[in-house]
Design a protein around this motif. Structure first.
Motif, PDB file in Angstrom:
ATOM      1  N   PRO A   1       0.841  -1.203   0.000  1.00  0.00           N
ATOM      2  CA  PRO A   1       0.000   0.000   0.000  1.00  0.00           C
ATOM      3  C   PRO A   1       0.878   1.256   0.000  1.00  0.00           C
ATOM      4  O   PRO A   1       1.911   1.288   0.654  1.00  0.00           O
ATOM      5  CB  PRO A   1      -0.790  -0.118   1.299  1.00  0.00           C
ATOM      6  N   ILE A   2       0.449   2.260  -0.756  1.00  0.00           N
ATOM      7  CA  ILE A   2       1.209   3.516  -0.791  1.00  0.00           C
ATOM      8  C   ILE A   2       0.668   4.414   0.311  1.00  0.00           C
ATOM      9  O   ILE A   2      -0.490   4.809   0.281  1.00  0.00           O
ATOM     10  CB  ILE A   2       1.067   4.219  -2.154  1.00  0.00           C
ATOM     11  N   THR A   3       1.528   4.710   1.273  1.00  0.00           N
ATOM     12  CA  THR A   3       1.092   5.597   2.350  1.00  0.00           C
ATOM     13  C   THR A   3       1.240   7.047   1.874  1.00  0.00           C
ATOM     14  O   THR A   3       1.880   7.316   0.854  1.00  0.00           O
ATOM     15  CB  THR A   3       1.966   5.393   3.593  1.00  0.00           C
ATOM     16  N   SER A   4       0.691   7.964   2.656  1.00  0.00           N
ATOM     17  CA  SER A   4       0.822   9.376   2.257  1.00  0.00           C
ATOM     18  C   SER A   4       2.284   9.816   2.343  1.00  0.00           C
ATOM     19  O   SER A   4       2.739  10.660   1.573  1.00  0.00           O
ATOM     20  CB  SER A   4      -0.076  10.271   3.102  1.00  0.00           C
ATOM     21  N   GLU A   5       3.042   9.183   3.281  1.00  0.00           N
ATOM     22  CA  GLU A   5       4.479   9.516   3.351  1.00  0.00           C
ATOM     23  C   GLU A   5       5.184   9.113   2.063  1.00  0.00           C
ATOM     24  O   GLU A   5       5.997   9.861   1.525  1.00  0.00           O
ATOM     25  CB  GLU A   5       5.156   8.800   4.533  1.00  0.00           C
ATOM     26  N   HIS A   6       4.859   7.905   1.576  1.00  0.00           N
ATOM     27  CA  HIS A   6       5.453   7.432   0.309  1.00  0.00           C
ATOM     28  C   HIS A   6       5.143   8.421  -0.803  1.00  0.00           C
ATOM     29  O   HIS A   6       6.010   8.788  -1.591  1.00  0.00           O
ATOM     30  CB  HIS A   6       4.847   6.078  -0.107  1.00  0.00           C
ATOM     31  N   LEU A   7       3.855   8.780  -0.870  1.00  0.00           N
ATOM     32  CA  LEU A   7       3.388   9.626  -1.970  1.00  0.00           C
ATOM     33  C   LEU A   7       4.114  10.964  -1.975  1.00  0.00           C
ATOM     34  O   LEU A   7       4.646  11.396  -3.001  1.00  0.00           O
ATOM     35  CB  LEU A   7       1.863   9.830  -1.830  1.00  0.00           C
ATOM     36  N   TRP A   8       4.172  11.595  -0.815  1.00  0.00           N
ATOM     37  CA  TRP A   8       4.784  12.927  -0.757  1.00  0.00           C
ATOM     38  C   TRP A   8       6.291  12.856  -0.905  1.00  0.00           C
ATOM     39  O   TRP A   8       6.931  13.773  -1.422  1.00  0.00           O
ATOM     40  CB  TRP A   8       4.358  13.681   0.507  1.00  0.00           C
ATOM     41  N   LEU A   9       6.883  11.741  -0.464  1.00  0.00           N
ATOM     42  CA  LEU A   9       8.324  11.558  -0.676  1.00  0.00           C
ATOM     43  C   LEU A   9       8.630  11.455  -2.166  1.00  0.00           C
ATOM     44  O   LEU A   9       9.591  12.054  -2.672  1.00  0.00           O
ATOM     45  CB  LEU A   9       8.816  10.309   0.055  1.00  0.00           C
ATOM     46  N   CYS A  10       7.824  10.703  -2.901  1.00  0.00           N
ATOM     47  CA  CYS A  10       7.993  10.583  -4.363  1.00  0.00           C
ATOM     48  C   CYS A  10       7.860  11.948  -5.025  1.00  0.00           C
ATOM     49  O   CYS A  10       8.647  12.304  -5.893  1.00  0.00           O
ATOM     50  CB  CYS A  10       6.952   9.636  -4.961  1.00  0.00           C
TER      51      CYS A  10
END
Lengths: 222, 291
Positions: free
Chosen positions: B255-264
């Motif tokens: 699952p893509i967390t919001s941390e993953h998303l914003w880091l990308c």
């Protein structure tokens, strides 16, 4: 009256390839004085101005500005004290007269209101206050050179260098521009060095100091 | 830099972009494209990275235990073997529960699997995956083991595909970044060429070359920011409409967390801005140093 050496050449040598343009020349330009530099085409007149403005460097010798070696100044800080007028005017074609003039001050971060006041005063002085919205292509040669002169003195430089300022002008315009330069020199207490090969210009200002460049020599006319 | 110099730099940069609209738009769009690709690729990498882990876990073999055998006893015996790294027990009921997702709204299809009809399984991870064939053969002959399963070939194929995908993704990213660099470089180079007379005058009146360079760095930075805004929107939209849906259907994906998303998004923006600043700086070197 004690005179102050604004600019001094000490044993300056400048070569371009194998051609010796200036060979161990010495010269002193006092504060508030007006000079012509004369000579044939290619003799090295413009080279003198480029050395002063640090566009090029001499192979040997020193140039002193207000007693300090020119090399000790940061180029851009020195240039703020020197105004330059060119034969080709060098006005920016997509800018109006006023924008061209203000460019000189705004590029140095100066306050626009103060610049505007001085620019309008100078434009009125040179008779171009009605042309502030005009573009260079809408001006005559003489008018363009007057705009260029105003731009060059906007920041109240200590020294004005003019490289063949009348070279692209007809006789009447040339005479007007030279008169303007001489009057501004007196009004603004500015040291001026004008490069010219025009005998008519020289004849107009017999009181000015004349220097000659010939075969590597640079000497003042007695 | 004084406040008024800064104001002048910003206003001149704005005028500069306006005067070179076509080049600026092309650079901005290409920057947006590169940054969007980077963001989406990174999201893919996170998602399939999880799939890779899942697939890797399937490289472990599964032995299905006979109904009349004690699963835990057998697991203990197997764990003591020196070729075994780790064992996990999967209860039959747990498998049925996982399957229920695929039979959404058709729960009656699961009736056949109820009441212990699905055997327990023991998942075995070997210390040396090269021995999997040999170990499988041995285990098939063991009393109490109904079946030995190891989807070796499929898992290894998926692994290869994932590795290739990563490689090509990185290669395409590198190419896009290089092209972005050159687009911004050429845009500014052209702008400087068109304005060389203006540069000459500015330097002759004593403008600080560093301040003059700043103006063009601001232009390049503005193009990158414009591209960043577009790419952020694209990444968010692709996350919302594509990746979220993907994860809904394939539960084994990370699952893509919001941390993953914003880091990308942060990585794609930083890369885009770095390229544009570098291109702007290099484009100005010749013109400002030699003017």
């Amino acid at each position: 009256m004690a005179t102050f050496n604004m600019l001094e050449f000490r044993n300056i040598t400048k070569n371009f390839g194998e051609s010796v343009i200036l060979h161990e020349v010495n010269a002193i330009f006092h504060k508030g004085s007006f000079h012509f530099i004369c000579g044939e085409s290619g003799s090295g007149k413009s080279t003198i101005l480029k050395l002063i403005n640090q566009e090029i460097a001499a192979e040997k010798g020193d140039i002193l500005w207000q007693g300090q070696p020119l090399k000790s100044y940061e180029k851009f800080k020195l240039r703020r004290q020197i105004g330059v007028v060119f034969q080709s005017f060098e006005l920016i074609h997509h800018m109006t007269v006023l924008e061209n003039i203000l460019l000189a001050g705004r590029a140095l971060g100066k306050n626009r209101q103060a610049l505007l006041q001085r620019a309008m005063k100078l434009l009125t002085r040179v008779g171009l206050n009605g042309k502030i919205e005009a573009y260079p292509e809408q001006l005559s040669g003489g008018q363009m050179q007057r705009v260029a002169i105003v731009r060059a003195i906007l920041n109240k430089p200590l020294l004005l260098l003019a490289d063949e300022p009348t070279g692209n002008l007809d006789r009447k315009a040339a005479s007007d521009v030279m008169n303007l330069l001489y009057e501004l020199h007196r009004e603004e207490q500015m040291t001026m060095i004008v490069v010219t090969h025009s005998e008519e210009v020289l004849a107009q200002f017999t009181q000015a100091q004349r220097w000659y460049v010939k075969e590597g020599d640079f000497y003042e006319q007695e | 830099m004084s406040k008024s110099e800064l104001r002048y730099v910003l206003s001149d940069a704005y005028i500069g972009i306006k005067r070179n609209k076509g080049g600026a738009i092309a650079s901005l769009l290409f920057t947006a494209l590169s940054m969007s690709f980077i963001g989406i690729f990174l999201l893919f990498r996170i998602v399939v990275g999880g799939a890779t882990d899942y697939v890797s876990s399937q490289l472990a073999m599964k032995v299905y235990v006979s109904q009349n055998m004690s699963t835990s006893e057998l697991a203990t015996i197997l764990e003591e073997k020196d070729f075994v790294k780790h064992v996990d027990i999967e209860k039959g009921e747990d498998l049925v529960n996982r399957l229920s997702f695929f039979f959404d709204k058709r729960a009656y299809l699961l009736d056949a699997f109820q009441n212990g009809q699905v055997n327990d399984a023991i998942r075995i991870q070997l210390k040396n995956s090269q021995q999997i064939d040999d170990v499988a053969q041995v285990l098939r002959g063991v009393h109490g083991i109904d079946k030995v399963v190891y989807p070796q070939e499929l898992a290894q194929l998926l692994q290869k595909i994932l590795v290739k995908m990563t490689f090509y993704g990185i290669a395409i990213t590198a190419i896009l970044l290089i092209v972005t660099f050159f687009m911004i470089y050429m845009t500014l180079h052209l702008a400087l060429y068109k304005r060389h007379q203006e540069l000459k005058v500015k330097l002759l009146v004593g403008m600080n070359p560093a301040v003059l360079r700043c103006q063009f760095l601001v232009e390049g930075f503005s193009l990158a920011i414009g591209g960043a805004i577009i790419s952020t929107v694209v990444t968010l939209v692709s996350y919302h409409f594509f990746f979220s849906a993907l994860q809904t259907f394939f539960v084994f994906l990370t699952p893509i967390t919001s941390e993953h998303l914003w880091l990308c998004i942060l990585i794609e923006i930083l890369l885009g801005i770095s390229m544009s600043l570098l291109a702007s700086y290099l484009a100005t070197r010749k013109w400002i140093n030699n003017a």
